[in-house]
Design an enzyme around this catalytic site. Structure first.
Site, PDB file in Angstrom:
ATOM      1  CB  THR A 135      53.174  -3.774   5.722  1.00 28.10           C
ATOM      2  OG1 THR A 135      53.848  -3.184   6.568  1.00 28.10           O
ATOM      3  CG2 THR A 135      54.170  -4.712   4.714  1.00 28.10           C
ATOM      4  CG  ASP A 136      53.872   0.938   7.763  1.00 30.60           C
ATOM      5  OD1 ASP A 136      54.445  -0.063   7.946  1.00 30.60           O
ATOM      6  OD2 ASP A 136      53.758   1.953   8.825  1.00 30.60           O
ATOM      7  CD  GLU A 137      57.997  -3.309   8.192  1.00 32.61           C
ATOM      8  OE1 GLU A 137      59.121  -3.820   7.770  1.00 32.61           O
ATOM      9  OE2 GLU A 137      57.879  -3.475   9.603  1.00 32.61           O
ATOM     10  CE1 TYR A 159      55.963  -8.905   6.811  1.00 30.05           C
ATOM     11  CE2 TYR A 159      56.715  -6.753   7.044  1.00 30.05           C
ATOM     12  CZ  TYR A 159      55.788  -7.450   7.061  1.00 30.05           C
ATOM     13  OH  TYR A 159      54.349  -7.299   7.388  1.00 30.05           O
ATOM     14  CE  LYS A 163      52.617  -8.068   3.708  1.00 31.33           C
ATOM     15  NZ  LYS A 163      51.403  -9.130   3.870  1.00 31.33           N
TER      16      LYS A 163
HETATM   17  P1  NAD Z   1      50.910 -13.022  12.447  1.00 27.54           P
HETATM   18  O1  NAD Z   1      52.275 -13.512  12.205  1.00 27.54           O
HETATM   19  O2  NAD Z   1      50.297 -12.826  13.719  1.00 27.54           O
HETATM   20  O3  NAD Z   1      49.903 -14.257  11.568  1.00 27.54           O
HETATM   21  C1  NAD Z   1      50.012 -14.839  10.656  1.00 27.54           C
HETATM   22  C2  NAD Z   1      49.107 -16.047  10.359  1.00 27.54           C
HETATM   23  O4  NAD Z   1      49.529 -16.419   8.831  1.00 27.54           O
HETATM   24  C3  NAD Z   1      49.460 -16.803  11.180  1.00 27.54           C
HETATM   25  O5  NAD Z   1      48.010 -17.671  11.675  1.00 27.54           O
HETATM   26  C4  NAD Z   1      50.153 -18.151  10.393  1.00 27.54           C
HETATM   27  O6  NAD Z   1      49.904 -19.492  10.839  1.00 27.54           O
HETATM   28  C5  NAD Z   1      49.564 -17.699   9.086  1.00 27.54           C
HETATM   29  N1  NAD Z   1      50.511 -18.170   7.806  1.00 27.54           N
HETATM   30  C6  NAD Z   1      51.882 -18.054   7.702  1.00 27.54           C
HETATM   31  N2  NAD Z   1      52.421 -18.743   6.635  1.00 27.54           N
HETATM   32  C7  NAD Z   1      51.226 -19.377   6.025  1.00 27.54           C
HETATM   33  C8  NAD Z   1      50.996 -20.086   4.962  1.00 27.54           C
HETATM   34  N3  NAD Z   1      52.114 -20.377   4.116  1.00 27.54           N
HETATM   35  N4  NAD Z   1      49.963 -20.561   4.591  1.00 27.54           N
HETATM   36  C9  NAD Z   1      48.594 -20.385   5.499  1.00 27.54           C
HETATM   37  N5  NAD Z   1      49.001 -19.654   6.659  1.00 27.54           N
HETATM   38  C10 NAD Z   1      50.149 -19.141   6.904  1.00 27.54           C
HETATM   39  O7  NAD Z   1      50.527 -11.807  11.443  1.00 27.54           O
HETATM   40  P2  NAD Z   1      49.817 -10.394  11.650  1.00 27.54           P
HETATM   41  O8  NAD Z   1      50.574  -9.401  12.483  1.00 27.54           O
HETATM   42  O9  NAD Z   1      48.382 -10.788  11.966  1.00 27.54           O
HETATM   43  O10 NAD Z   1      49.772 -10.002  10.191  1.00 27.54           O
HETATM   44  C11 NAD Z   1      48.575 -10.297   9.262  1.00 27.54           C
HETATM   45  C12 NAD Z   1      48.930  -9.647   7.997  1.00 27.54           C
HETATM   46  O11 NAD Z   1      48.764  -8.038   8.069  1.00 27.54           O
HETATM   47  C13 NAD Z   1      50.298  -9.980   7.270  1.00 27.54           C
HETATM   48  O12 NAD Z   1      50.324 -10.265   5.947  1.00 27.54           O
HETATM   49  C14 NAD Z   1      50.999  -8.815   7.702  1.00 27.54           C
HETATM   50  O13 NAD Z   1      52.033  -8.542   6.482  1.00 27.54           O
HETATM   51  C15 NAD Z   1      49.993  -7.556   7.569  1.00 27.54           C
HETATM   52  N6  NAD Z   1      50.478  -6.509   8.344  1.00 27.54           N
HETATM   53  C16 NAD Z   1      50.761  -6.848   9.772  1.00 27.54           C
HETATM   54  C17 NAD Z   1      50.969  -5.518  10.566  1.00 27.54           C
HETATM   55  C18 NAD Z   1      51.322  -5.766  11.831  1.00 27.54           C
HETATM   56  O14 NAD Z   1      51.584  -4.630  12.514  1.00 27.54           O
HETATM   57  N7  NAD Z   1      51.029  -6.834  12.525  1.00 27.54           N
HETATM   58  C19 NAD Z   1      50.757  -4.169   9.996  1.00 27.54           C
HETATM   59  C20 NAD Z   1      50.547  -4.238   8.569  1.00 27.54           C
HETATM   60  C21 NAD Z   1      50.336  -5.346   8.050  1.00 27.54           C
HETATM   61  O1  DAU Z   2      54.876  -1.391   9.868  1.00 31.05           O
HETATM   62  C1  DAU Z   2      54.000  -2.677   9.932  1.00 31.05           C
HETATM   63  C2  DAU Z   2      54.754  -3.726  10.436  1.00 31.05           C
HETATM   64  O2  DAU Z   2      55.145  -3.780  11.785  1.00 31.05           O
HETATM   65  C3  DAU Z   2      54.267  -5.033   9.635  1.00 31.05           C
HETATM   66  O3  DAU Z   2      54.306  -5.148   8.455  1.00 31.05           O
HETATM   67  C4  DAU Z   2      54.987  -6.201  10.328  1.00 31.05           C
HETATM   68  O4  DAU Z   2      54.471  -7.344  10.016  1.00 31.05           O
HETATM   69  C5  DAU Z   2      54.972  -5.905  11.942  1.00 31.05           C
HETATM   70  O5  DAU Z   2      55.874  -7.112  12.654  1.00 31.05           O
HETATM   71  C6  DAU Z   2      55.799  -4.496  12.358  1.00 31.05           C
HETATM   72  O6  DAU Z   2      56.986  -4.499  11.894  1.00 31.05           O
HETATM   73  P1  DAU Z   2      58.125  -3.687  12.853  1.00 31.05           P
HETATM   74  O7  DAU Z   2      59.404  -4.344  12.632  1.00 31.05           O
HETATM   75  O8  DAU Z   2      57.894  -2.320  12.727  1.00 31.05           O
HETATM   76  O9  DAU Z   2      57.697  -4.182  14.254  1.00 31.05           O
HETATM   77  P2  DAU Z   2      58.458  -4.959  15.605  1.00 31.05           P
HETATM   78  O10 DAU Z   2      57.278  -5.024  16.510  1.00 31.05           O
HETATM   79  O11 DAU Z   2      59.313  -6.032  15.303  1.00 31.05           O
HETATM   80  O12 DAU Z   2      59.342  -3.664  16.157  1.00 31.05           O
HETATM   81  C7  DAU Z   2      58.850  -2.352  16.232  1.00 31.05           C
HETATM   82  C8  DAU Z   2      59.770  -1.271  16.696  1.00 31.05           C
HETATM   83  O13 DAU Z   2      60.455  -1.913  17.715  1.00 31.05           O
HETATM   84  C9  DAU Z   2      60.938  -1.510  15.640  1.00 31.05           C
HETATM   85  O14 DAU Z   2      61.480  -0.170  15.506  1.00 31.05           O
HETATM   86  C10 DAU Z   2      61.778  -2.156  16.046  1.00 31.05           C
HETATM   87  C11 DAU Z   2      61.601  -2.121  17.627  1.00 31.05           C
HETATM   88  N1  DAU Z   2      62.239  -3.116  18.590  1.00 31.05           N
HETATM   89  C12 DAU Z   2      61.443  -4.307  18.084  1.00 31.05           C
HETATM   90  C13 DAU Z   2      61.926  -5.336  18.985  1.00 31.05           C
HETATM   91  C14 DAU Z   2      61.334  -6.810  18.645  1.00 31.05           C
HETATM   92  C15 DAU Z   2      63.090  -3.106  19.631  1.00 31.05           C
HETATM   93  O15 DAU Z   2      63.293  -1.873  19.823  1.00 31.05           O
HETATM   94  N2  DAU Z   2      63.334  -4.277  20.231  1.00 31.05           N
HETATM   95  C16 DAU Z   2      62.600  -5.406  19.862  1.00 31.05           C
HETATM   96  O16 DAU Z   2      63.169  -6.315  20.683  1.00 31.05           O
END
Ligand code: NAD
Ligand code: DAU
Length: 348
Positions: A135-137, A159, A163
């Site tokens: 992730t970019d985080e 988090y 990562k």
């Molecule tokens: P998500 O939370 O929707 O899904 C995570 C999945 O992992 C779920 O199906 C859960 O059951 C499974 N899981 C969790 N712990 C586990 C374990 N110990 N063993 C096996 N399975 C397990 O997540 P997402 O948003 O689809 O993200 C997927 C990946 O992409 C993550 O690694 C996340 O860090 C990365 N990512 C997400 C975003 C985003 O914006 N959503 C952006 C950049 C990177």
């Molecule tokens: O940047 C990539 C990441 O994006 C992934 O690695 C993470 O898994 C994914 O959850 C996401 O993280 P963020 O914290 O950026 O996403 P979130 O959807 O929780 O929040 C997006 C932005 O919105 C953030 O600046 C916080 C804000 N926010 C979020 C929630 C849940 C609010 O203002 N109100 C809210 O209730």
């Protein structure tokens, strides 16, 4: 930077971890539709974020296999990887920043121990490619400019730190054991099938229900929005064309303040800002801005395709038409989390 051979990596059996989640389920669907003949095994622990409904449509596919198991369980991972897997794509993770602030432990277990267990199994089986979805985080708060893959990691939430720890392990296995690893660092991803705890689906589903939406702080934090289809294409592009040992940023090129996204969602859902948006107490340690320099993945031949306005409208439409998917996810246990997360922030 190492030089690409130009010969794409060809895989026949991919182990996807976390495939029942948001991005993982889209990735599996893409693999099964665009890579005929490739077998896909999905190892998922089915945490609250894992949803078998996400993959109902491929359950009967002869090339697809689901294994209910935890990446921290060495026996389960060993048994799963032993079935002829030649590539691993690790998405399994605890992913919600707010939950990592409330309860960090599960994040460390899955991201740190889970990635270690997978790396060990992949090493002992001589897996040809191990791709870590990151992730970019991990770059932390970026006040100016854009993060490059060579930048020092500076994660600031539990988090993001978990990562970053996983990324460092993956790179260490390349340097120490010569393992053919790759890392993608994606930006904020949106689209269908995203759990309603996250910003965009939370706001859409609250607005559909005529409920207020909790905008953290002044709403001027910036995220770079990437459609899930572009993210999954980016991951597979790197798997096929990336150079082992390398990291690739995958950003949407759509930097927006949360306020701007909220305005769009309020309008797309036919609601009004005054009646539905609440400025609530900010997230602790809230990163102000993420930004990715994607020159390296662009040079590899990947670029995002879906314009944000069109993608957001399609996402709102999907949630409006798929209440049966998200309503159960906002039921009992979610309500307990919601109350804990938003209590005392000024939402009601
Ligand atoms: P998500 O939370 O929707 O899904 C995570 C999945 O992992 C779920 O199906 C859960 O059951 C499974 N899981 C969790 N712990 C586990 C374990 N110990 N063993 C096996 N399975 C397990 O997540 P997402 O948003 O689809 O993200 C997927 C990946 O992409 C993550 O690694 C996340 O860090 C990365 N990512 C997400 C975003 C985003 O914006 N959503 C952006 C950049 C990177
Ligand atoms: O940047 C990539 C990441 O994006 C992934 O690695 C993470 O898994 C994914 O959850 C996401 O993280 P963020 O914290 O950026 O996403 P979130 O959807 O929780 O929040 C997006 C932005 O919105 C953030 O600046 C916080 C804000 N926010 C979020 C929630 C849940 C609010 O203002 N109100 C809210 O209730």
């Amino acid at each position: 930077m190492s030089q690409s051979t130009g010969v794409p990596f060809v895989f026949s059996h991919v182990l996807v971890t976390g495939g029942c989640g948001f991005i993982g389920s889209h990735l599996i669907r893409l693999l099964l539709s665009e890579y005929p003949g490739v077998r896909v095994t999905n190892l998922d622990a089915l945490t609250y974020a894992g949803n078998p409904d996400n993959l109902r449509d491929v359950e009967g596919n002869a090339h697809y296999r689901f294994v209910h198991g935890n990446v921290c369980d060495a026996n389960a991972v060993e048994a799963t990887i032993a079935g002829g897997v030649d590539a691993v794509v690790n998405l399994a993770a605890e992913t919600h920043v707010d939950r990592s602030i409330l309860d960090p432990e599960a994040f460390l277990r899955t991201q740190i121990l889970g990635t270690h267990v997978l790396l060990e199994a992949a090493r002992s089986h001589g897996i040809a490619r191990f791709l870590q979805v990151s992730t970019d985080e991990v770059y932390g708060d970026v006040r100016d400019g854009a993060s490059r893959e060579s930048d020092t990691l500076a994660p600031r939430s539990p988090y993001a730190a978990s990562k970053a720890g996983a990324d460092l392990q993956v790179l260490a296995y390349h340097h120490t054991y010569g393992m053919p690893v790759l890392i993608t660092r994606g930006s904020n991803t949106y689209g269908s099938h995203q759990h309603p705890e996250k910003f965009i689906p939370l706001f859409i589903t609250n607005l559909i229900d005529d409920e207020p939406v909790p905008l953290y702080g002044d709403g001027n934090n910036v995220r770079d929005w990437l459609h899930v289809d572009d993210h999954t294409r980016g991951v597979l592009h790197v798997l096929e064309h990336g150079d082992p040992g390398e990291v690739y940023n995958i950003g949407g090129g759509n930097p927006r303040t949360n306020r701007t996204i909220t305005e769009q969602l309020v309008s797309l859902c036919g609601r009004a800002w005054e009646s539905h948006v609440r400025h609530v107490t900010d997230r602790e340690g809230h990163d102000r801005r993420y930004a990715l320099d994607c020159a390296k993945s662009r040079a590899l031949g990947w670029a995002p395709r879906r314009p944000l306005d069109e993608g957001l409208a399609a996402t709102v439409q999907w949630y409006a038409q798929n209440e049966a998917w998200w309503r159960p996810l906002k039921a009992a246990s979610f309500q307990a989390y919601y109350a804990r997360q938003y209590a005392g922030r000024g939402l009601s």
